[in-house]
Design a protein around this motif. Sequence first.
Motif, PDB file in Angstrom:
ATOM      1  N   GLN A  20       0.684  -1.238   0.008  1.00 14.20           N
ATOM      2  CA  GLN A  20      -0.048  -0.212  -0.001  1.00 14.20           C
ATOM      3  C   GLN A  20       1.092   1.116  -0.133  1.00 14.20           C
ATOM      4  N   GLN A  21       1.943   1.327   0.874  1.00 11.36           N
ATOM      5  CA  GLN A  21       2.776   2.648   0.500  1.00 11.36           C
ATOM      6  C   GLN A  21       3.696   2.637  -0.619  1.00 11.36           C
ATOM      7  N   TRP A  22       3.918   1.400  -1.275  1.00  9.05           N
ATOM      8  CA  TRP A  22       4.502   1.454  -2.552  1.00  9.05           C
ATOM      9  C   TRP A  22       3.590   2.041  -3.623  1.00  9.05           C
ATOM     10  N   GLU A  23       2.269   1.619  -3.661  1.00 13.67           N
ATOM     11  CA  GLU A  23       1.360   2.179  -4.510  1.00 13.67           C
ATOM     12  C   GLU A  23       0.994   3.588  -4.280  1.00 13.67           C
ATOM     13  N   ALA A  24       0.821   3.871  -3.145  1.00 14.66           N
ATOM     14  CA  ALA A  24       0.512   5.196  -2.771  1.00 14.66           C
ATOM     15  C   ALA A  24       1.711   6.339  -3.238  1.00 14.66           C
ATOM     16  N   SER A  25       2.853   5.925  -3.044  1.00 12.09           N
ATOM     17  CA  SER A  25       4.003   6.682  -3.303  1.00 12.09           C
ATOM     18  C   SER A  25       4.196   7.291  -4.983  1.00 12.09           C
ATOM     19  N   GLY A  26       3.584   6.403  -5.837  1.00 12.96           N
ATOM     20  CA  GLY A  26       3.627   6.546  -7.009  1.00 12.96           C
ATOM     21  C   GLY A  26       5.009   5.816  -7.651  1.00 12.96           C
ATOM     22  N   VAL A  27       5.656   5.118  -6.897  1.00 11.99           N
ATOM     23  CA  VAL A  27       6.985   4.890  -7.455  1.00 11.99           C
ATOM     24  C   VAL A  27       6.855   3.591  -8.409  1.00 11.99           C
ATOM     25  N   PHE A  28       5.447   3.162  -8.769  1.00 14.78           N
ATOM     26  CA  PHE A  28       5.383   2.193  -9.805  1.00 14.78           C
ATOM     27  C   PHE A  28       5.116   2.839 -11.258  1.00 14.78           C
ATOM     28  N   GLN A  29       5.174   4.234 -11.234  1.00 12.36           N
ATOM     29  CA  GLN A  29       5.112   4.874 -12.793  1.00 12.36           C
ATOM     30  C   GLN A  29       6.221   5.293 -13.189  1.00 12.36           C
ATOM     31  N   PRO A  30       6.327   5.317 -14.463  1.00  9.92           N
ATOM     32  CA  PRO A  30       7.742   5.545 -15.092  1.00  9.92           C
ATOM     33  C   PRO A  30       8.156   7.015 -14.515  1.00  9.92           C
ATOM     34  N   SER A  31       9.657   6.972 -14.314  1.00 14.10           N
ATOM     35  CA  SER A  31      10.126   8.265 -13.865  1.00 14.10           C
ATOM     36  C   SER A  31      10.385   9.088 -14.741  1.00 14.10           C
ATOM     37  N   GLY A  32      10.306   8.878 -16.204  1.00 10.74           N
ATOM     38  CA  GLY A  32      10.765   9.830 -17.292  1.00 10.74           C
ATOM     39  C   GLY A  32      12.057  10.227 -17.284  1.00 10.74           C
ATOM     40  N   LYS A  33      12.778   9.549 -16.627  1.00 11.75           N
ATOM     41  CA  LYS A  33      14.530   9.567 -16.658  1.00 11.75           C
ATOM     42  C   LYS A  33      15.172   8.296 -17.268  1.00 11.75           C
ATOM     43  N   GLY A  34      16.126   8.337 -17.808  1.00 14.76           N
ATOM     44  CA  GLY A  34      16.812   7.165 -18.162  1.00 14.76           C
ATOM     45  C   GLY A  34      16.423   6.585 -19.393  1.00 14.76           C
ATOM     46  N   GLU A  35      17.121   5.401 -19.714  1.00 13.51           N
ATOM     47  CA  GLU A  35      16.828   4.629 -21.060  1.00 13.51           C
ATOM     48  C   GLU A  35      15.341   3.916 -20.721  1.00 13.51           C
ATOM     49  N   PRO A  36      14.455   3.936 -21.753  1.00 10.23           N
ATOM     50  CA  PRO A  36      13.049   3.190 -21.481  1.00 10.23           C
ATOM     51  C   PRO A  36      13.248   1.792 -21.331  1.00 10.23           C
ATOM     52  N   TYR A  37      12.505   1.028 -20.395  1.00 12.01           N
ATOM     53  CA  TYR A  37      12.482  -0.427 -20.265  1.00 12.01           C
ATOM     54  C   TYR A  37      10.805  -0.582 -20.336  1.00 12.01           C
TER      55      TYR A  37
END
Length: 931
Positions: A20-37
């Motif tokens: 729940q903490q992970w999902e709420a933090s938005g960390v699962f979303q693309p960062s917009g930085k770095g090479e795409p994967y």
Amino acid sequence: MTDTLAPSYDPTEFETRLYQQWEASGVFQPSGKGEPYSILLPPPNVTGTLHMGHAFQHTLMDALVRYHRMRGYDTLWQMGSDHAGIATEMVVARNLALEGNGETRDSLGRDGFIGKVWEWKQHSGDTIERQMRRLGASGDWSRSVFTMDPMAAEAVVEAFVRLHGQGLIYRGQRLVNWDPVLKTAISDLEVVNEEEDGFLWSIRYPLSDGSGSLVVATTRPETMLGDSAVMVHPDDERYASLVGRTVTLPLSGREIPVIADAYVDREFGTGVVKVTPAHDFNDYQVGQRHALPLINIFTPDAAVNDTAPEKYRGLDRYEARKLVLADLEAAGLLVETRPHKLQVPRGDRSGQAIEPYLTDQWFVKMDGLASRGMQLVENGSVKFVPPNWINTYRHWMENIQDWCISRQLWWGHRIPAWYDAAGTIYVGRDEADVRAKHSLGDDIALSQDNDVLETWFSSALWPFSTMGWPDSERMGERGFDRFVPSSVLVTGFDIIFFWVARMIMMTDHFTGEVPFRDVYITGLVRDSHGQKMSKSKGNVLDPLDLIDGISADDLVAKRTTGLMNPKTAPKIEKATRKEFPDGIPAFGADALRFTMAALAGPGRDIKFDLGRAEGYKNFCNKLWNATRFVLMNTEGARFEGAPQPKTDAERWILARLDATAAEASQHFAAYRFDLLAQSLYEFAWNDFCDWFVELAKPALNGDDATAADSTRHTLLHVLERLLALLHPLVPFVTEELWQQVAPRLGIGGGDEAATIMLRPYPQAGDLDTSGFAAAAADVEWLKAMVSALRRVRSELNVALSRQVTLLLAGASDADRTRTARFDASLRFLTRLERIDFIDDADTAPAAATAVVGELRLLVPLEGLVDLGAERTRLDKELKKVDGEIARCEGKLASDTFVSNAPPAVVEQERKRLADWNVQRGALAAQRAKLG
């Protein structure tokens, strides 16, 4: 000891909280930085629940996503679900029946029923996504796509309209798999072929001129009412003179030709077969080659229609079979009836026998698309892992048939085609588009096609429909140019044809891109005996039951509820209670995930063993306890930067960390999750939790404050890096432990990542270990010494609290130097009272012996053991060593081995033989002393 880390490992206490903490933090979303994967989730059915195949594949996908996220890639795991036309209609129809208010699919009508489906979707349709969260799937749920969402639906309509305009979609009459209960065409993937007991009937077909007859064998006599010909092999001399003549079809009176075709197996039955092009796929191909009429004798619900003789009309197919056989027997035309094993195709939803059925459907022309799809794989634009699966792909592409895309359902993407009163077909994006394109006024009535597109059609568009195609602005917002092609597709071999191939063809056709670079093909998850898991066998395991546990009673109830054959319930209950008398304990998501990864050999099916899950739960517990030890011994400590090791043990563990990081990167790149799990397990359990924790104790408890402080720093550093190495496989326990470890290294706060998910994944060379080789070799020597002495103590059954004397014989200068350096460690780790060097082992008193290299370790036996027992132990050890010597000598005596094996392998075998002989000499000498 820390006050914030629980005293024992209990995954139920933190796994849900952390997710729940992970999902709420938005960390699962693309960062917009770095090479795409990016990875596409194969969209599970909206009616579905998480099964072991999902748990297997989702674990591997999540491991890849977490690994690349930690590597700094701009990571997207595109989530979503499929509307599952047939399955969803069945679920909602069943719910209507259970409500008991008289409402049915037909009474509600199309719009009313679809409204009920959307109601069900809102309340019950996201079960599998909730279960994926419980497994730890770190996908971007904010971008999740449902195949019936407006964006995806727009892509479906656009694709259909364009393909039709290009002449690649057409409506025509062909043979399809037909479910007479659901009254719709279904795909091959939805057909299960089951071996069943049946009969082979031999029937006499009279020649029309009365000169004789031909005997035909069939397993479906009722379909003879639709026969168009009888057929023999062109090289069969028995019937050569009959080709071109006719027979009179029994019971119907029609004259049908005798034809010759190489399809006939001359060895089967009489070598004569009936041809029913409208009711058999192979016969259909024969009919096309010979221009035979297509005579359909069944209604959509598999009753005999008006094409057949009047007395059979309206009968169910099996009732018609009985009457046909009775009439044949009465006419003297039934020659023989004998038992016969046959493959019966059944619909996986309804369980009913499928009919090859002639009906009007919509099709996609596949020749040109398949040629391009084959080219993209052959030229390496799309790569299969393991590579042998390209053969399966190639075989299907080279034998491809036009694709039936229509289904006789209400739930799904309604086909964007309209008809006027004359039956003229108009295709458009909507009715207004059709009227505008064809200049049709309001005075011309139009009705939309009642059929919907099969779900594989919308799934074929998944790589780009989820990215906003065909709307260019929306494609930009969702990152089409950044995330297409995706990096890898993780999927099962069973849908290479139905999904993988079609995504390759459609994505290339509409966007000019391939949908993914790699296709990692997984095997099936089977039970511990290698059997396919199925509800009818009662051997299905629910991943959530393994994660959260289930009682024996609840497990029995789950396995015996809703069986197609309730008579099997007692057998299933008995087997379940025998195998799981106490139910299934809660292993936690991490233990299940590690098990899946450890079993993920390249492309092969896996046998799932609950014992492995128990073992990996113990692994998580081991990691937990090691962390408690580190936290207890670093209480109040704070360190910055990389450690500057002061002891050989530190240098050794840092060198092992570097080597393990290199192995992890190699295994991720090769999709060798099994080797990855093995490497990380060995480093975590053996190197860190066992050896380094033990080797650290002398420094922690010694008088050298500098060494003690350095050891604390190294303990924390290696533990933090170990947790990062393990995180993609076991995300929950590593996060929970990392939150306690990170602050002591000055990370996890401020501008630093507050979650292990964003920590850099360990890489070879992160810390310069180039000067650690000598120290690492010395520690390996120390480990060998400690292991040998502990083995001796164990075999002698000497209490751990009792100190012993160690005598060392045959010591080299290096052995003496190492002994002096590790004197404190040897005494501490093996409870030694004293260490003495002796010149000649033969002069030593009776002693238990071990060998490390050429150094002989002797533990005097006087006062320690029963000498008789020691004689038995030595005899047993000598027998074992003699066996190893014989094996080595046998290999080296083989000219084939010596000539063909690489020189290094032969030399290694010679060295092994020399080492075993040294050990044997030492053991034999010691045995001789005991008389």
